[in-house]
Scaffold this active site. Structure first.
Site, PDB file in Angstrom:
ATOM      1  CB  CYS A  56      74.484   9.089  60.489  1.00 29.45           C
ATOM      2  SG  CYS A  56      75.151   8.351  61.979  1.00 29.45           S
TER       3      CYS A  56
ATOM      4  CB  CYS B 170      73.666   8.319  65.652  1.00 29.91           C
ATOM      5  SG  CYS B 170      73.609  10.061  65.227  1.00 29.91           S
TER       6      CYS B 170
ATOM      7  CE  LYS C 115      53.081  40.457  41.312  1.00 29.48           C
ATOM      8  NZ  LYS C 115      53.853  41.256  40.390  1.00 29.48           N
TER       9      LYS C 115
ATOM     10  CD  GLU D 212      39.964  35.833  36.641  1.00 30.64           C
ATOM     11  OE1 GLU D 212      41.089  35.803  36.099  1.00 30.64           O
ATOM     12  OE2 GLU D 212      38.956  36.265  36.077  1.00 30.64           O
TER      13      GLU D 212
ATOM     14  CB  CYS E  43      77.250   9.403  66.721  1.00 31.45           C
ATOM     15  SG  CYS E  43      77.117   8.670  65.087  1.00 31.45           S
TER      16      CYS E  43
ATOM     17  CE1 TYR F  83      44.554  36.480  31.016  1.00 33.01           C
ATOM     18  CE2 TYR F  83      45.662  34.717  32.228  1.00 33.01           C
ATOM     19  CZ  TYR F  83      45.702  35.782  31.346  1.00 33.01           C
ATOM     20  OH  TYR F  83      46.888  36.157  30.794  1.00 33.01           O
TER      21      TYR F  83
ATOM     22  CG  ASP G  81      55.037  33.420  38.565  1.00 30.05           C
ATOM     23  OD1 ASP G  81      55.074  34.194  37.592  1.00 30.05           O
ATOM     24  OD2 ASP G  81      55.979  33.257  39.354  1.00 30.05           O
TER      25      ASP G  81
ATOM     26  CB  CYS H 220      77.607  11.100  62.066  1.00 29.56           C
ATOM     27  SG  CYS H 220      76.235  11.773  63.011  1.00 29.56           S
TER      28      CYS H 220
ATOM     29  CE  LYS I 141      49.931  39.335  37.682  1.00 24.65           C
ATOM     30  NZ  LYS I 141      51.150  38.656  37.291  1.00 24.65           N
TER      31      LYS I 141
HETATM   32  S1  IVH Z   1      44.172  39.473  33.045  1.00 30.10           S
HETATM   33  C1  IVH Z   1      43.681  42.977  30.575  1.00 30.10           C
HETATM   34  N1  IVH Z   1      44.029  37.456  34.724  1.00 30.10           N
HETATM   35  O1  IVH Z   1      49.474  38.540  34.510  1.00 30.10           O
HETATM   36  C2  IVH Z   1      43.946  41.900  31.500  1.00 30.10           C
HETATM   37  N2  IVH Z   1      46.165  38.066  33.874  1.00 30.10           N
HETATM   38  O2  IVH Z   1      50.562  41.270  34.723  1.00 30.10           O
HETATM   39  C3  IVH Z   1      45.193  41.178  31.230  1.00 30.10           C
HETATM   40  N3  IVH Z   1      48.013  36.675  34.655  1.00 30.10           N
HETATM   41  O3  IVH Z   1      50.083  39.095  31.118  1.00 30.10           O
HETATM   42  C4  IVH Z   1      45.494  40.030  32.033  1.00 30.10           C
HETATM   43  N4  IVH Z   1      46.795  35.321  35.895  1.00 30.10           N
HETATM   44  O4  IVH Z   1      50.144  36.697  31.986  1.00 30.10           O
HETATM   45  C5  IVH Z   1      44.836  38.228  33.968  1.00 30.10           C
HETATM   46  N5  IVH Z   1      43.777  35.669  36.195  1.00 30.10           N
HETATM   47  C6  IVH Z   1      44.562  36.440  35.433  1.00 30.10           C
HETATM   48  C7  IVH Z   1      45.958  36.235  35.356  1.00 30.10           C
HETATM   49  C8  IVH Z   1      46.720  37.087  34.560  1.00 30.10           C
HETATM   50  C9  IVH Z   1      48.011  35.609  35.466  1.00 30.10           C
HETATM   51  C10 IVH Z   1      49.203  37.268  34.020  1.00 30.10           C
HETATM   52  C11 IVH Z   1      49.084  37.423  32.522  1.00 30.10           C
HETATM   53  C12 IVH Z   1      49.305  38.870  32.253  1.00 30.10           C
HETATM   54  C13 IVH Z   1      50.009  39.328  33.497  1.00 30.10           C
HETATM   55  C14 IVH Z   1      49.738  40.777  33.728  1.00 30.10           C
END
Ligand code: IVH
Length: 669
Positions: free
Chosen positions: A427, A433, A315, A114, A412, A226, A118, A409, A116
């Site tokens: 400009c 120009c 990451k 999945e 020119c 998730y 932010d 500018c 991740k």
């Molecule tokens: S699973 C036991 N799935 O990442 C599993 N976390 O560094 C716990 N996060 O606190 C988290 N997308 O805020 C999981 N697809 C995803 C995620 C995810 C973002 C974040 C979440 C968690 C942090 C962990």
């Protein structure tokens, strides 16, 4: 309405609204127009207002609690909210996989991948399918009760749909704000003269931790679920992937990117695939998460400290880095737009070396207080142009001065002006120009415009430096000798350019219009103009009223088009291009006609589907006259909502009264 009757109506309305919410927010496939949805919601609100005793907390009208809180209360997580271990490269991911293989002593198991997100972790408790509370992660054991705010997020169902959910179902997910939502939010903060947010994550955090949920309700928060917390009363499923599917069926939004992966190699491929699409995703992600799919196996793996041994975050290279701002230059664009550009000590951001980044405009520089010599944060996200996000003020050298854009500018020497209501300075030199000239020629020659093969940016710059072309029409007067004398040009390539120029003379009206580089006229607008008017003469002659009738053309674009064609220099360039042999087939589709010529209309009441101004200009474009009072000469009175006395006058004079729908038909037919 009898009690029974409105109760069943309320139930039916709630059911319909929940269904449409699910279609819209979870499946992303809305099945009714927004206006219809609003109508249902309004009807429900009205009945509930008249009979407050039937309001229930899971009613779709109950998303915003009225009173701001003084502080959040605490909520203890029965199942702790864990964090994740990280892998920063392929080896670390393979090590993770190896640890699982060794411990489980099997060599055949699947992962789920999945993105991740932010944002911020959130947990939401449903009891008997009804949202009970929502809480932040806090320290993993105790979080804050943000139920009021969670309820304002449209993607969070107040009541689960479908059936078969456990009596107690705690679901976990990530709350975030999309790139687009972030942009709009900051724009509205600026308008309200309130603090802007540094990035979507901060904006999401600030919005979720608002004590006044009425404010949260205005923030574009979204969620992807998730995972699970506490579950009681029903054995959900045997695997994570099945669970995700079930959550989705109950109306909980999951990432459309979640995939079942058969081994570590598939995980690595998934990582690469998501990394590739990262910039085109509508929200920020900082990696991917891999989880062992079967719960049985997850249980056998257990956890260390605060992180499970069955999951890992792989990451992405950071999308933000720190570097030094060496200087600020300004760049002049095709339409004269002046953009301040940061020259940076080169730094690798998300795998790409960055030495230039945009600073957008003077307002942004002021807002971020970025000064030459500062250490700055550079970000590459969402789009390809890196930007300077902020300056690290604690590291600022003494004497660093605020930056002010030049007033003339740099190319020119013409004045730089900022028009009222525009963020960007321009400009004022126009095609005098050379920067604007060069950009205009590059655009003209580009693939989506005239598509002049071989005439790249470098060549255009040389042509300008040598004074060989003054405007785009000059391209067609180039001689073989002139071209072959340029750097890195032989007779053969020079000849090819001439052939390419000859070839592009035969073009289409769409391309030609786009190639002219009229402000805010992109490919779609150019093509709509070509379709609507059918030929260039009519477009050049068109007034504002007939321009705004074209789909995609609002008053500002219409003004740009008109100004462009009114300019004598532009008119002469177009004449020269045509004289040089640029041509296109006559456009057979000519939608504009004068079908309402000679007819007089009077408008009364409020129009719902279009503004009165719009109706007027559309009528005029069809040749009709729009008058403000009804007389015997009036052919039609258009009655909107709450029509005024004109309506009775029409009846008295026996003038035909039509409604808005009929008017709409007359305009398009
Ligand atoms: S699973 C036991 N799935 O990442 C599993 N976390 O560094 C716990 N996060 O606190 C988290 N997308 O805020 C999981 N697809 C995803 C995620 C995810 C973002 C974040 C979440 C968690 C942090 C962990």
């Amino acid at each position: 309405m009898s009690i029974k009757k409105y109760q069943s109506r309320v139930e039916s309305l709630r059911e319909q609204i929940n269904h449409h919410n699910y279609q819209y927010y979870v499946l992303d496939t809305p099945d009714i127009p927004d206006a219809e949805y609003d109508r249902l919601l309004r009807e429900l609100q009205e009945i509930e207002q008249a009979h407050p005793e039937i309001i229930s907390p899971d009613s779709p009208t109950q998303r915003v609690g009225a009173k701001p809180l003084e502080r959040f209360s605490e909520i203890k997580h029965e199942v702790p909210m864990l964090s994740l271990g990280n892998a920063f490269n392929e080896k670390e991911l393979r090590d993770f996989d190896r640890r699982i293989l060794d411990k489980l002593e099997i060599d055949n198991f699947e992962y789920v991948g999945e993105p991740k997100l932010d944002g911020l972790a959130i947990t939401i408790m449903y009891r008997d399918g009804i949202l009970d509370y929502g809480a932040t992660r806090g320290d993993g054991t105790t979080g804050e009760d943000v139920t009021q705010n969670i309820r304002t997020i449209k993607t969070v169902p107040l009541k689960l749909s479908g059936n078969g959910w456990p009596k107690v179902l705690e679901v976990r997910g990530e709350v975030f704000i999309s790139h687009q939502g972030f942009k709009l939010l900051n724009e509205s903060q600026v308008k309200k003269e309130e603090k802007t947010f540094a990035n979507p994550r901060n904006a999401a955090a600030g919005s979720l931790r608002q004590l006044d949920s009425r404010i949260t309700a205005t923030r574009p928060l979204e969620i992807f679920f998730y995972g699970l917390g506490k579950v009681d009363g029903n054995n959900l499923s045997l695997s994570h992937f099945e669970t995700l599917k079930k959550l989705q069926a109950w109306g909980l939004r999951i990432s459309p990117e979640a995939r079942l992966l058969k081994n570590v190699q598939a995980c690595l491929d998934y990582y690469k695939k998501i990394l590739k699409v990262r910039d085109s995703l509508p929200y920020e992600i900082d990696g991917v998460v891999f989880k062992v799919n079967l719960y049985d196996l997850q249980k056998k793996m257990g956890q260390v400290a605060r992180a499970p041994r069955w999951a890992i975050a792989h990451k992405f290279p950071a999308a933000e880095e720190m570097t030094r701002l060496l200087s600020i230059d300004v760049q002049v664009g095709r339409t004269g737009k002046i953009t301040p550009v940061a020259r940076l000590e080169p730094v690798t951001v998300a795998g790409v070396t960055v030495s230039n980044a945009t600073l957008h405009n003077q307002d942004e520089i002021d807002r971020k207080d970025v000064r030459v010599g500062d250490m700055v944060i550079v970000r590459r996200a969402g789009d390809v142009i890196p930007e300077v996000v902020s300056a690290i003020k604690s590291k600022r050298k003494k004497g660093a001065r605020r930056y002010k854009m030049p007033t003339s500018c740099p190319v020119c020497g013409s004045d730089i002006v900022t028009l009222e209501g525009e963020a960007h300075a321009r400009c004022s030199g126009g095609l005098y120009c050379s920067a604007q000239r060069v950009e205009a020629i590059k655009h003209f020659a580009s693939r989506r415009a005239m598509d002049i093969e071989g005439l790249g940016d470098k060549l255009v710059e040389q042509l300008d430096e040598k004074g060989l072309v003054q405007d785009v029409s000059g391209l067609f007067g180039l001689k073989l000798k002139q071209l072959s004398e340029l750097d890195r040009m032989g007779e053969k390539s020079a000849n090819n350019i001439l052939l390419a120029l000859e070839k592009t003379k035969s073009t289409t009206l769409d391309r030609f219009l786009f190639a002219l580089g009229i402000r805010q006229v992109g490919e779609a607008t150019a093509s709509a103009l070509a379709q609507h008017f059918g030929n260039l003469d009519e477009i050049m002659r068109a007034n504002l009223e007939s321009l705004v009738v074209v789909p995609d053309v609002g008053p500002v674009v219409a003004e740009n088009i008109k100004q462009f064609f009114r300019d004598r220099h532009n008119q002469s360039v177009i004449r020269k291009l045509i004289k040089a042999g640029v041509h296109w087939p006559a456009n057979p589709v000519k939608i504009t006609n004068q079908k309402l010529k000679g007819k007089t209309f009077v408008l009364t009441g409020t129009l719902v589907s279009m503004s009165r101004e719009n109706a007027k200009s559309r009528l005029k474009a069809c040749g009709a006259k729009v008058s403000s009072s009804v007389s015997k000469k009036t052919d039609y009175v258009v009655a909107g909502e709450n029509p005024g006395s004109k309506m009775s006058k029409a009846e008295a004079l026996d003038v035909k009264v039509i409604n808005e729908k009929t008017l709409g038909k007359m305009l398009v037919e």
